[in-house]
Design a protein around this motif. Structure first.
Motif, short mmCIF file in Angstrom:
data_model
loop_
_atom_site.label_atom_id
_atom_site.label_comp_id
_atom_site.label_asym_id
_atom_site.label_seq_id
_atom_site.Cartn_x
_atom_site.Cartn_y
_atom_site.Cartn_z
N GLY A 19 0.80 -1.22 0.00
CA GLY A 19 0.00 0.00 0.00
C GLY A 19 0.83 1.27 0.00
O GLY A 19 0.28 2.36 0.17
N GLY A 20 2.13 1.14 -0.22
CA GLY A 20 2.99 2.31 -0.28
C GLY A 20 4.19 2.12 -1.17
O GLY A 20 5.06 2.97 -1.26
N ALA A 21 4.24 0.98 -1.87
CA ALA A 21 5.36 0.66 -2.76
C ALA A 21 4.82 0.40 -4.16
O ALA A 21 3.69 -0.04 -4.33
CB ALA A 21 6.11 -0.56 -2.23
N TRP A 22 5.66 0.64 -5.14
CA TRP A 22 5.21 0.43 -6.52
C TRP A 22 6.42 0.34 -7.43
O TRP A 22 7.55 0.56 -7.02
CB TRP A 22 4.30 1.58 -6.97
N PHE A 23 6.17 0.01 -8.70
CA PHE A 23 7.19 -0.03 -9.73
C PHE A 23 6.84 0.97 -10.82
O PHE A 23 5.68 1.12 -11.20
CB PHE A 23 7.32 -1.41 -10.36
N THR A 24 7.85 1.65 -11.31
CA THR A 24 7.69 2.55 -12.44
C THR A 24 8.35 1.93 -13.65
O THR A 24 9.50 1.49 -13.58
CB THR A 24 8.34 3.92 -12.16
N PHE A 58 -3.90 -1.28 -9.27
CA PHE A 58 -2.78 -2.15 -9.57
C PHE A 58 -2.08 -1.79 -10.86
O PHE A 58 -0.97 -2.26 -11.11
CB PHE A 58 -3.15 -3.63 -9.58
N LEU A 59 -2.64 -0.96 -11.70
CA LEU A 59 -1.94 -0.49 -12.90
C LEU A 59 -2.50 0.87 -13.27
O LEU A 59 -3.71 1.03 -13.38
CB LEU A 59 -2.14 -1.47 -14.07
N GLY A 60 -1.62 1.86 -13.45
CA GLY A 60 -2.09 3.19 -13.77
C GLY A 60 -1.08 3.99 -14.55
O GLY A 60 0.13 3.77 -14.43
N LYS A 61 -1.57 4.91 -15.36
CA LYS A 61 -0.73 5.80 -16.15
C LYS A 61 -1.22 7.22 -15.92
O LYS A 61 -2.38 7.52 -16.16
CB LYS A 61 -0.78 5.44 -17.63
N GLY A 62 -0.34 8.07 -15.42
CA GLY A 62 -0.74 9.42 -15.03
C GLY A 62 -0.82 10.38 -16.20
O GLY A 62 -0.46 10.06 -17.33
N ALA A 63 -1.32 11.57 -15.91
CA ALA A 63 -1.35 12.68 -16.85
C ALA A 63 -0.91 13.92 -16.07
O ALA A 63 -0.49 13.83 -14.92
CB ALA A 63 -2.75 12.86 -17.44
N GLU A 143 2.77 2.67 -14.16
CA GLU A 143 3.12 2.26 -12.80
C GLU A 143 2.35 1.00 -12.42
O GLU A 143 1.16 0.89 -12.71
CB GLU A 143 2.82 3.36 -11.79
N ILE A 144 3.03 0.06 -11.79
CA ILE A 144 2.40 -1.14 -11.25
C ILE A 144 2.33 -0.98 -9.74
O ILE A 144 3.34 -0.76 -9.08
CB ILE A 144 3.20 -2.40 -11.61
N GLY A 145 1.13 -1.04 -9.20
CA GLY A 145 0.93 -0.88 -7.76
C GLY A 145 0.61 0.53 -7.34
O GLY A 145 0.49 0.79 -6.13
N LEU A 228 12.52 -5.21 -19.02
CA LEU A 228 12.02 -3.92 -18.58
C LEU A 228 12.98 -3.25 -17.63
O LEU A 228 13.59 -3.89 -16.80
CB LEU A 228 10.68 -4.08 -17.85
N GLY A 229 13.10 -1.93 -17.74
CA GLY A 229 13.91 -1.17 -16.81
C GLY A 229 13.09 -0.81 -15.59
O GLY A 229 12.87 0.37 -15.32
N PHE A 230 12.61 -1.80 -14.85
CA PHE A 230 11.80 -1.55 -13.68
C PHE A 230 12.57 -0.70 -12.67
O PHE A 230 13.75 -0.93 -12.42
CB PHE A 230 11.42 -2.86 -12.99
N ARG A 231 11.89 0.26 -12.06
CA ARG A 231 12.48 1.00 -10.95
C ARG A 231 11.57 0.82 -9.74
O ARG A 231 10.42 1.22 -9.73
CB ARG A 231 12.61 2.49 -11.29
N SER A 232 12.11 0.18 -8.73
CA SER A 232 11.33 -0.10 -7.53
C SER A 232 11.33 1.12 -6.62
O SER A 232 12.36 1.76 -6.41
CB SER A 232 11.93 -1.29 -6.79
#
Length: 327
Positions: A19-24, A58-63, A143-145, A228-232
């Motif tokens: 609830g506070g971590a994610w991947f970009t 669980f999956l989102g793309k911002g604007a 973003e995942i999460g 993928l160049g995941f960034r945690s």
């Protein structure tokens, strides 16, 4: 964020989000879904909204000041998909009618086919909406999460597996049988794999993720071959390496030839990737059994194993052309 063996799916652990971590993920045209058909699907288990956040994403793309799209579970516990027309309003919102709370792992899918967006929970068509024209497609990372925009954020609290984005294809337009195995990562097992722009297994390691851009600057890359160049945005726990990792395992034994039975030896063992000769793993064989195991390696590669005798009684022993078994 951590690997969660008790909450397994298809015989492998899942990845737990607190609830506070994610991947970009890096910018990729394959994740821009403003025009044409698409599908987002995967598996999730929901533990309720993160404190202070009304929805779980669980999956989102911002604007710029709002979201482009996101899929998750709303505060009432229903699967939902939100897709912006402008990045700050005029949204298409599709909300299910079956609770996703307390049901264990559930399969989710949202698919656009022409002018219709359909939302599925465990293969059952939950809701649909009519869409037309152009929708917001910003250059923000996926973003995942999490979904993070100016002014607010939504996080995922629960587990995820097999998150996939397919661009240009609506995988389903009506109810379907729930998958009984992980998605295939090849054209032989998935006829739409060539249109898959994200496949994140999120199992025992954060590896063997693929991101194949169908158009744009990454089009020259081989499908399914680009890590993928995941960034945690959390201290990763046992997430492996994204360059050499996967779901494969190479096992063997080191023994001294003897009579009436060979004798196990405790020796250093290297695992080399054959295509470039890089040593990707090192281990010591077990003193009692002589066994060794290289886990979480890329199952698509071929390997050479070298066992060394540090006591200098024997020369190194080599076994080549090895293929990892998938666990």
């Amino acid at each position: 964020m951590s690997v969660d063996p008790p909450r397994s799916l298809f015989g492998a652990p899942s990845l737990r989000f607190d609830g506070g971590a994610w991947f970009t993920l890096p910018l990729n045209e394959g994740h821009v879904l403003n025009v044409g058909d698409f599908t987002i699907d995967g598996w999730a288990q929901f533990d309720g909204p993160a404190p202070g956040h009304p929805h779980g994403v669980f999956l989102g793309k911002g604007a710029s000041f709002n979201q482009s799209y996101y899929i998750g579970v709303n505060g009432a516990g229903y699967l939902c998909f939100w897709w912006s027309r402008t990045g700050s309003g005029g949204a298409v919102s599709v909300i299910g009618s079956t609770s996703a709370v307390g049901v264990g792992f559930f399969h989710f899918e949202v698919a656009r086919a022409g002018s219709t967006i359909s939302l599925f929970l465990n293969g059952v068509l939950e809701a649909s909406a009519t869409v037309d024209g152009f929708h917001e497609g910003p250059g923000a990372p996926l973003e995942i999460g999490r979904l993070g925009v100016v002014g607010y954020e939504y996080y995922w609290r629960g587990n995820l597996r097999e998150v996939r984005v397919t661009k240009g294809v609506a995988r389903h337009t009506e109810s379907f049988a729930v998958p009984t195995a992980p998605p295939a990562d090849n054209l032989a097992g998935d006829e739409h794999y060539g249109s898959t722009t994200l496949l994140a297994h999120l199992d025992s390691t954060l590896t063997h993720q693929t991101a194949s851009a169908i158009t744009g600057p990454c089009a020259v890359l081989a499908l399914g071959a680009r890590p993928l160049g995941f960034r945690s945005h959390d201290a990763p726990v046992n997430l492996g390496d994204r360059f050499c990792g996967g779901r494969g395992v190479v096992v063997g034994t080191v023994k001294e030839k003897s009579s009436p039975a060979n004798v196990p030896l405790h020796r250093k063992v290297w695992l080399l990737r054959e295509r470039d000769g890089i040593v990707i793993r090192e281990a010591w064989s077990d003193a009692a059994t002589g066994s060794y195991a290289f886990t979480s390696v890329d199952e698509r590669e071929r390997y050479t194993v070298i066992a060394f005798d540090h006591e200098h009684n024997y020369r190194a022993v080599i076994a080549d052309n090895l293929i990892a078994e998938v666990t």
